[in-house]
Motif scaffolding. Structure first.
Motif, PDB file in Angstrom:
ATOM      1  N   GLU A  24       0.832  -1.206   0.000  1.00 53.54           N
ATOM      2  CA  GLU A  24       0.000   0.000   0.000  1.00 53.54           C
ATOM      3  C   GLU A  24       0.867   1.255   0.000  1.00 53.54           C
ATOM      4  O   GLU A  24       0.542   2.241  -0.670  1.00 53.54           O
ATOM      5  CB  GLU A  24      -0.925   0.013   1.218  1.00 53.54           C
ATOM      6  N   ARG A  28       0.650   4.136  -2.870  1.00 56.69           N
ATOM      7  CA  ARG A  28       0.373   5.540  -2.550  1.00 56.69           C
ATOM      8  C   ARG A  28       1.483   6.461  -3.060  1.00 56.69           C
ATOM      9  O   ARG A  28       1.201   7.500  -3.664  1.00 56.69           O
ATOM     10  CB  ARG A  28       0.204   5.704  -1.036  1.00 56.69           C
ATOM     11  N   GLN A  29       2.721   6.085  -2.810  1.00 54.59           N
ATOM     12  CA  GLN A  29       3.826   6.934  -3.229  1.00 54.59           C
ATOM     13  C   GLN A  29       3.967   6.960  -4.746  1.00 54.59           C
ATOM     14  O   GLN A  29       4.261   8.009  -5.338  1.00 54.59           O
ATOM     15  CB  GLN A  29       5.136   6.444  -2.581  1.00 54.59           C
ATOM     16  N   CYS A  51      10.035   5.408  -0.944  1.00 53.26           N
ATOM     17  CA  CYS A  51       9.433   4.398  -0.062  1.00 53.26           C
ATOM     18  C   CYS A  51      10.439   3.815   0.915  1.00 53.26           C
ATOM     19  O   CYS A  51      10.079   3.020   1.785  1.00 53.26           O
ATOM     20  CB  CYS A  51       8.820   3.266  -0.890  1.00 53.26           C
ATOM     21  N   SER A  72      -1.328   1.576  -9.225  1.00 53.53           N
ATOM     22  CA  SER A  72      -1.357   2.779  -8.390  1.00 53.53           C
ATOM     23  C   SER A  72      -2.464   3.735  -8.823  1.00 53.53           C
ATOM     24  O   SER A  72      -3.127   4.348  -7.981  1.00 53.53           O
ATOM     25  CB  SER A  72       0.004   3.476  -8.412  1.00 53.53           C
ATOM     26  N   MET A  76      -5.672   4.811  -6.598  1.00 56.15           N
ATOM     27  CA  MET A  76      -6.021   6.210  -6.380  1.00 56.15           C
ATOM     28  C   MET A  76      -7.478   6.488  -6.764  1.00 56.15           C
ATOM     29  O   MET A  76      -8.211   7.157  -6.039  1.00 56.15           O
ATOM     30  CB  MET A  76      -5.096   7.108  -7.184  1.00 56.15           C
ATOM     31  N   LEU A  79      -9.836   5.064  -4.203  1.00 58.40           N
ATOM     32  CA  LEU A  79      -9.923   5.942  -3.031  1.00 58.40           C
ATOM     33  C   LEU A  79     -10.847   7.128  -3.313  1.00 58.40           C
ATOM     34  O   LEU A  79     -11.653   7.521  -2.460  1.00 58.40           O
ATOM     35  CB  LEU A  79      -8.536   6.441  -2.635  1.00 58.40           C
TER      36      LEU A  79
END
Length: 210
Positions: A24, A28-29, A51, A72, A76, A79
């Motif tokens: 995760e 996110r990064q 990371c 990723s 995103m 979310l």
């Protein structure tokens, strides 16, 4: 365990001290870097560095850059979908809920999604590109359900609910782009301006074609 993971070196990458799964954190990064810079400039080495892991840890979860990009971006968008659903399910009137969605989107505005996807498209498989589009469509479906409910209740005039969902998303995207380009300009009223345009149109009063 799938074949991809089974073929890699033994020893699963460790979680961080906050017990957030490393996968995760990487997602996110990576999403942040891709959304800030686009597809081409970002490298796996940059993602590994931010990371605080090795590239081998990246490859433990993701076969290559294209797969990490896909995962990723989908992460995103999912979310964003969850956030959209939370606002849609609140008890405010629909117009207020749309303003909250627009505000949340513009607060996290980055590089234009369509520009980023056009840049990445030559590097993605049809399946990867399809996963991203499906995640986007899921948001439109949720918006359309609430537009259709408002139509059924008589608070919106009858029409194509899915078209309205796409139209709203497009206006929010344009507002987000303006927010990014004019980041030094006060933007507090921009979400309301976008929703006003969507809700009321541009005419000062209802007009009919002759």
């Amino acid at each position: 365990m799938d074949k991809l993971h089974a073929q890699r070196a033994p020893g699963r990458p460790k979680q961080n001290e906050q017990n957030i799964p490393l996968q995760e954190i990487i997602l996110r990064q990576a999403a942040f870097l891709f959304m800030e810079n686009g597809y081409e400039p970002v490298t796996l080495q940059q993602i590994a560095k931010i990371c605080k892991v090795t590239k081998a840890s990246i490859y433990y979860y993701f076969e290559n850059k294209a797969e990490l990009f896909t995962a990723s971006v989908v992460f995103m968008i999912q979310l964003a979908h969850q956030s959209t659903l939370r606002y849609l399910e609140e008890k405010d009137d629909l117009r207020t809920r749309l303003e909250q969605i627009a505000k949340a989107k513009m607060m996290h505005a980055h590089v234009d999604m369509e520009t980023m996807l056009r840049e990445a498209n030559p590097h993605l498989s049809e399946e990867q590109f399809g996963r991203i589009r499906k995640a986007e469509i899921d948001i439109h479906i949720s918006l359309a359900k609430h537009f259709q409910f408002a139509m059924d209740q008589g608070s919106l005039r009858s029409g194509d609910a899915m078209f309205l969902a796409h139209a709203f998303s497009a206006l929010v995207m344009l507002g987000s782009r303006k927010h990014v380009i004019e980041h030094n300009t006060p933007q507090e009223d921009l979400p309301q301006t976008v929703v006003d345009l969507f809700w009321d149109g541009i005419a000062t009063q209802p007009q009919h074609r002759k």
